[in-house]
Design a protein around this motif. Sequence first.
Motif, PDB file in Angstrom:
ATOM      1  N   ALA A   1       0.843  -1.203   0.000  1.00 20.15           N
ATOM      2  CA  ALA A   1       0.000   0.000   0.000  1.00 20.15           C
ATOM      3  C   ALA A   1       0.874   1.246   0.000  1.00 20.15           C
ATOM      4  CB  ALA A   1      -0.922  -0.010   1.215  1.00 20.15           C
ATOM      5  N   ALA A   2       1.933   1.229   0.825  1.00 14.96           N
ATOM      6  CA  ALA A   2       2.815   2.393   0.885  1.00 14.96           C
ATOM      7  C   ALA A   2       3.504   2.620  -0.452  1.00 14.96           C
ATOM      8  CB  ALA A   2       3.860   2.203   1.991  1.00 14.96           C
ATOM      9  N   LEU A   3       3.685   1.534  -1.210  1.00 14.83           N
ATOM     10  CA  LEU A   3       4.301   1.680  -2.526  1.00 14.83           C
ATOM     11  C   LEU A   3       3.288   2.108  -3.575  1.00 14.83           C
ATOM     12  CD1 LEU A   3       6.664  -1.420  -2.448  1.00 14.83           C
ATOM     13  CD2 LEU A   3       7.369   0.973  -2.526  1.00 14.83           C
ATOM     14  N   GLY A   4       2.044   2.270  -3.136  1.00 18.22           N
ATOM     15  CA  GLY A   4       1.043   2.818  -4.040  1.00 18.22           C
ATOM     16  C   GLY A   4       0.118   1.785  -4.662  1.00 18.22           C
ATOM     17  N   ALA A   5       0.231   0.517  -4.238  1.00 21.97           N
ATOM     18  CA  ALA A   5      -0.606  -0.525  -4.826  1.00 21.97           C
ATOM     19  C   ALA A   5      -2.002  -0.478  -4.224  1.00 21.97           C
ATOM     20  CB  ALA A   5       0.016  -1.899  -4.595  1.00 21.97           C
ATOM     21  N   GLY A   6      -3.022  -0.564  -5.074  1.00 22.53           N
ATOM     22  CA  GLY A   6      -4.400  -0.623  -4.601  1.00 22.53           C
ATOM     23  C   GLY A   6      -4.668  -1.984  -3.990  1.00 22.53           C
ATOM     24  N   ARG A   7      -5.862  -2.116  -3.379  1.00 21.79           N
ATOM     25  CA  ARG A   7      -6.164  -3.372  -2.705  1.00 21.79           C
ATOM     26  C   ARG A   7      -6.177  -4.545  -3.681  1.00 21.79           C
ATOM     27  NH1 ARG A   7      -9.653  -3.592   2.768  1.00 21.79           N
ATOM     28  NH2 ARG A   7      -7.665  -3.798   3.811  1.00 21.79           N
ATOM     29  N   GLY A   8      -6.697  -4.294  -4.878  1.00 20.66           N
ATOM     30  CA  GLY A   8      -6.764  -5.369  -5.869  1.00 20.66           C
ATOM     31  C   GLY A   8      -5.372  -5.824  -6.272  1.00 20.66           C
ATOM     32  N   ARG A   9      -4.518  -4.834  -6.586  1.00 18.10           N
ATOM     33  CA  ARG A   9      -3.157  -5.181  -6.987  1.00 18.10           C
ATOM     34  C   ARG A   9      -2.426  -5.863  -5.847  1.00 18.10           C
ATOM     35  NH1 ARG A   9       0.946  -4.163 -10.576  1.00 18.10           N
ATOM     36  NH2 ARG A   9       2.986  -3.902  -9.608  1.00 18.10           N
ATOM     37  N   THR A  10      -2.617  -5.357  -4.624  1.00 20.84           N
ATOM     38  CA  THR A  10      -1.983  -5.974  -3.464  1.00 20.84           C
ATOM     39  C   THR A  10      -2.430  -7.426  -3.332  1.00 20.84           C
ATOM     40  OG1 THR A  10      -1.954  -3.849  -2.347  1.00 20.84           O
ATOM     41  CG2 THR A  10      -1.659  -5.797  -0.976  1.00 20.84           C
TER      42      THR A  10
ATOM     43  N   ARG B   1      -1.964   4.607   0.099  1.00 22.37           N
ATOM     44  CA  ARG B   1      -1.406   4.483  -1.254  1.00 22.37           C
ATOM     45  C   ARG B   1      -1.429   5.807  -2.003  1.00 22.37           C
ATOM     46  NH1 ARG B   1      -5.915   1.709  -0.639  1.00 22.37           N
ATOM     47  NH2 ARG B   1      -4.714  -0.145  -0.235  1.00 22.37           N
ATOM     48  N   GLU B   2      -2.186   6.785  -1.494  1.00 19.31           N
ATOM     49  CA  GLU B   2      -2.216   8.076  -2.174  1.00 19.31           C
ATOM     50  C   GLU B   2      -1.127   9.017  -1.664  1.00 19.31           C
ATOM     51  OE1 GLU B   2      -6.188   8.824  -1.073  1.00 19.31           O
ATOM     52  OE2 GLU B   2      -7.050   7.996  -2.919  1.00 19.31           O
ATOM     53  N   ARG B   3      -0.514   8.642  -0.549  1.00 23.76           N
ATOM     54  CA  ARG B   3       0.557   9.474  -0.019  1.00 23.76           C
ATOM     55  C   ARG B   3       1.836   9.063  -0.728  1.00 23.76           C
ATOM     56  NH1 ARG B   3      -0.602   9.959   6.421  1.00 23.76           N
ATOM     57  NH2 ARG B   3      -2.844  10.154   6.214  1.00 23.76           N
ATOM     58  N   ARG B   4       2.664  10.029  -1.005  1.00 22.33           N
ATOM     59  CA  ARG B   4       3.917   9.638  -1.652  1.00 22.33           C
ATOM     60  C   ARG B   4       4.959   9.390  -0.588  1.00 22.33           C
ATOM     61  NH1 ARG B   4       5.180  12.740  -7.004  1.00 22.33           N
ATOM     62  NH2 ARG B   4       6.769  11.119  -6.960  1.00 22.33           N
ATOM     63  N   THR B   5       4.870   8.197   0.019  1.00 22.03           N
ATOM     64  CA  THR B   5       5.832   7.836   1.046  1.00 22.03           C
ATOM     65  C   THR B   5       6.622   6.623   0.590  1.00 22.03           C
ATOM     66  OG1 THR B   5       4.186   6.426   2.103  1.00 22.03           O
ATOM     67  CG2 THR B   5       4.433   8.635   2.990  1.00 22.03           C
ATOM     68  N   GLY B   6       7.821   6.525   1.096  1.00 22.07           N
ATOM     69  CA  GLY B   6       8.596   5.307   0.931  1.00 22.07           C
ATOM     70  C   GLY B   6       8.865   4.773   2.323  1.00 22.07           C
ATOM     71  N   MET B   7       8.813   3.466   2.463  1.00 17.90           N
ATOM     72  CA  MET B   7       9.044   2.917   3.802  1.00 17.90           C
ATOM     73  C   MET B   7      10.149   1.869   3.764  1.00 17.90           C
ATOM     74  SD  MET B   7       5.275   2.604   5.511  1.00 17.90           S
ATOM     75  CE  MET B   7       5.888   2.563   7.177  1.00 17.90           C
ATOM     76  N   VAL B   8      11.020   1.940   4.773  1.00 16.61           N
ATOM     77  CA  VAL B   8      12.073   0.948   4.934  1.00 16.61           C
ATOM     78  C   VAL B   8      11.999   0.466   6.371  1.00 16.61           C
ATOM     79  CG1 VAL B   8      14.557   0.513   4.878  1.00 16.61           C
ATOM     80  CG2 VAL B   8      13.541   2.099   3.227  1.00 16.61           C
ATOM     81  N   PHE B   9      11.962  -0.855   6.537  1.00 16.87           N
ATOM     82  CA  PHE B   9      11.786  -1.421   7.875  1.00 16.87           C
ATOM     83  C   PHE B   9      13.045  -2.160   8.301  1.00 16.87           C
ATOM     84  CE2 PHE B   9       7.786  -1.222   5.677  1.00 16.87           C
ATOM     85  CZ  PHE B   9       6.908  -0.705   6.608  1.00 16.87           C
ATOM     86  N   GLN B  10      13.119  -2.399   9.605  1.00 17.97           N
ATOM     87  CA  GLN B  10      14.223  -3.190  10.133  1.00 17.97           C
ATOM     88  C   GLN B  10      14.245  -4.564   9.480  1.00 17.97           C
ATOM     89  OE1 GLN B  10      14.292  -3.380  14.390  1.00 17.97           O
ATOM     90  NE2 GLN B  10      15.554  -5.204  14.422  1.00 17.97           N
ATOM     91  N   ARG B  11      13.068  -5.237   9.465  1.00 17.32           N
ATOM     92  CA  ARG B  11      12.929  -6.462   8.668  1.00 17.32           C
ATOM     93  C   ARG B  11      12.581  -5.944   7.281  1.00 17.32           C
ATOM     94  NH1 ARG B  11       9.316 -10.288   9.466  1.00 17.32           N
ATOM     95  NH2 ARG B  11       7.556  -8.904   9.853  1.00 17.32           N
ATOM     96  N   GLN B  12      13.386  -6.277   6.304  1.00 20.86           N
ATOM     97  CA  GLN B  12      13.299  -5.576   5.021  1.00 20.86           C
ATOM     98  C   GLN B  12      11.923  -5.685   4.374  1.00 20.86           C
ATOM     99  OE1 GLN B  12      15.736  -8.107   5.436  1.00 20.86           O
ATOM    100  NE2 GLN B  12      17.285  -6.733   6.247  1.00 20.86           N
ATOM    101  N   LEU B  13      11.198  -6.806   4.667  1.00 24.89           N
ATOM    102  CA  LEU B  13       9.870  -7.011   4.104  1.00 24.89           C
ATOM    103  C   LEU B  13       9.879  -6.925   2.581  1.00 24.89           C
ATOM    104  CD1 LEU B  13       7.631  -5.018   6.636  1.00 24.89           C
ATOM    105  CD2 LEU B  13       8.078  -7.472   6.579  1.00 24.89           C
ATOM    106  N   LEU B  14      10.925  -7.501   1.999  1.00 24.98           N
ATOM    107  CA  LEU B  14      10.913  -7.637   0.538  1.00 24.98           C
ATOM    108  C   LEU B  14       9.908  -8.727   0.190  1.00 24.98           C
ATOM    109  CD1 LEU B  14      14.723  -7.500  -0.329  1.00 24.98           C
ATOM    110  CD2 LEU B  14      13.015  -5.696  -0.607  1.00 24.98           C
TER     111      LEU B  14
END
Lengths: 266, 266, 356
Positions: free
Chosen positions: B169-178, C76-89
């Motif tokens: 979601a933070a990367l901008g993916a909608g619920r469907g794409r997620t 998803r509408e906010r232009r944020t990038g997130m990086v976590f301790q556990r990379q969550l790739l």
Amino acid sequence: MSPALNRRQPGSPAVALLAALALTVTACGGADDGGEGDERRLTVMAAASLTESFTELADRFEAEHEGVEVVTSFDSSATLATQVASGAPADVVATADRRTMQMMADADALAEEPVVFARNVLTLAVPADNPADIKGLADLQGSEFVVCAPAVPCGALATEALRGAGVTTRPRSLEVDVKAVLTKVLLGEADAGLVYASDVVAAGDRVLAVPSPELTEAATDYPVAVTADSGEPDLAQEFVDLLRSDEGRRVLDEAGFSSGEGEDQP
Amino acid sequence: MTTGTRLGRAPAHLLVPALLGLVFLLVPLAALVARTPFRGLPQRLTDPVVLDALWLSLWTATAAMAISLVVGLPLAWVLARVDFPGRSVVRVAVTVPLVLPPVVAGVALLSAFGRSGVIGAPLRDLGISIPYTSTAVVLAHVFVALPFFVVSVEGALRATSREYDEVAAALGAGRGRTFFRVTVPMALPGIVAGLVLGWARSLGEFGATITFAGNFPGITQTMPLAVYEALSTDPEAALTLSFIMLVASVLVLALLRERWFGEIAR
Amino acid sequence: MTAFLDAHVVVRRPEFDLDARLTAEPGDVVAVIGPNGAGKSTLVRALAGLVPLDAGHVTVGGETWDDGAGRALDVRERRTGMVFQRQLLFPHLTALDNVAFGPRSRGVRRSEARRLAQGWLDRLGVGDLAGRRPAHISGGQAQRVSIARALATDPRLLLLDEPLAALDVGVAMALRVELARHLPGVHGVSVLVTHDALDTLTVANRVVVLDQGRVAQVGTPHEVAQEPQTEHVARLMGLNVLRGRSSGTVVRLADGTDLVTATEADGEVNACFGPQAVSLTHEEPVGSARNHFRGTIRSVVPHGSAVRVHLDNPAGLIADVTPASAAALDLVPGRRVWAAVKATEVTVYAVRDLTR
């Protein structure tokens, strides 16, 4: 009526395996209940359609024989045959057709020639409200009806009867036993079904029998015999005699069976 | 194997019950194979009734899984990811068919989709009848197999952390794409396991099918029904049919394992 | 004129209330430090939109992300990038597809997204791992990929929640250098939650100290390191800070003991001195200008070339001694020792009131 489909050896390992399985399932209600030493026990194994009548006859037999306990076990004829053929502890065995009885005779499991004590006539059964207004066998044409699979006795009879009546409509289902046919009629999921007269009686007033003269000869014979391994051959014979007595006939008549005497077929 | 050598030998108090479990599962199957009269095998394999039943079993089980996937995956997702009042009640409701005797499941389906059923009656007015059709077989399979699928997938969805959904979601993916790009791929092993489990359950389904769909070769007679029908008349044929079914299902599962699990195990 | 990032984050939780103000301009790297439970992660999650504000506001570049009254932009509408301790790739995607995920989600065409992703992987020094899945790369490499993934969306707000905490010292150091290089180039604000003084000093240009849900101190890393306002930050910076009431050159501490200093001051003060200024002895030290405390050793750990000793009196006091003297004095946990600090080693500064 020639049930010549049977190519199986009753004593084969496969049958023994199945019988062993069936035995473990029925053993809990079977002969190993312990019991007092001086009480005599008679074990009767009979076709499922005989449940009501044989339960009552067993009660009467016990009443007439002081110190005798009659243990009854009901199952499909084919299952009974495999059980008895592989040594199930029965004294009397009664099946719903000759073929299964012959299986036991072939396996030398019977003490004597079986005798026919009752007939069960194929009957056209409809739900109590008869939604498709079925008045006879010919009305099955175009209706939604169910019968037994041709491989089981009631299905063989039904197939023949339908052919005789000129019904070409395909049954909706070829049930694996007659109870399943009755269930479909009871639940109103079929306009009609071909079952035995005894089934219609057992179902009470939720199912009607439509008189069908064509079906009087579409019947199965119920043979009974004392087993070869019976520990109580005399008592067993007395039970067989009870079936053929007036008293026995009355009970069987009430359950929907007709007389089996004098109509023996080879 | 590698962990086994690194962590030392597996302890006996785990190995012994594990072996017992394995033996318990395999011995009856091996016995079945041992008792199978292979003489009859070529004949059965060319019998159109058997081939029809086998084909019907395979495609209805597959169709049931396709439906389960379409409705079961979202259902599992809702149960795993959406907080709503009464969720635990819904979860229990989903698993009820697991404890229902299959025959009762069949009656329940008839009550819903049968001729006089809540949905069946209006459908019948529209000229649509479900019982006694292959559709009914598929519905019966879905009814008994869907709970397996949903429980399995919900477990998989719960095991994959919600944090990944947040990242997407933070990367901008909608619920469907997620859902399609993150949630489903991450839960894929569980989804495949659920499909296999449900498929196998469908393949073995008997009670609900015979009650709801009836038994007619080529239309509603699946392999278990054919086996049961044969069992009451020709046990050796039943064994052969069981063997064919066993081999067919093992083949399909082995193929799936190669294709799917190989991929997923990485 | 309002700042590029203008946030007043109020989140009420049963355990604690978070009420923190934060302002920053593009290119700023704001380190958020504070003890566990201070509300650092909640702050980051609220900025990202994963936790709704109970009051306050978040505006970024003049756009209202959350007005504190229930109107908020979706995550998803906010232009944020997130990086976590556990990379969550995403474990099922290659490094390249992980990085391309954000651009793809925001409508960039596949080939363009992949080109973009490869560029970011290259910039973070993991371009050759593009085809690998996360299970097949090391933790440090994975964190580089995850930073690339966050940067690839060109975020207005880059949120890094202890990105180096789970990494080995050497790996963390190399990555810290990368962060210091890339974060000021972000077209927005970077917020770095950390437990590490080095991160604060090398990567950030501003520091926000959180304590029990409140901002305890704001300043440049240098200011915060020089005059830490909380014991936690002082500890973080490797300093001893004792709070007390100063009168002339004597600071009376909370427990009633007096600390003699060389600085005249009046009122609430922090008395600050480095661990190397503390000497340990078995016998009670003599000499008029010396402060001394009797305490029990809590722990003894290597610290660089020295040995760091933690004492329980005054609470949390740290002393650095040479390994040779640690051995000679037989410094082991549980042993009672005397700690002495010269008055000239103690820096005194007033406690600042941040409640405004």
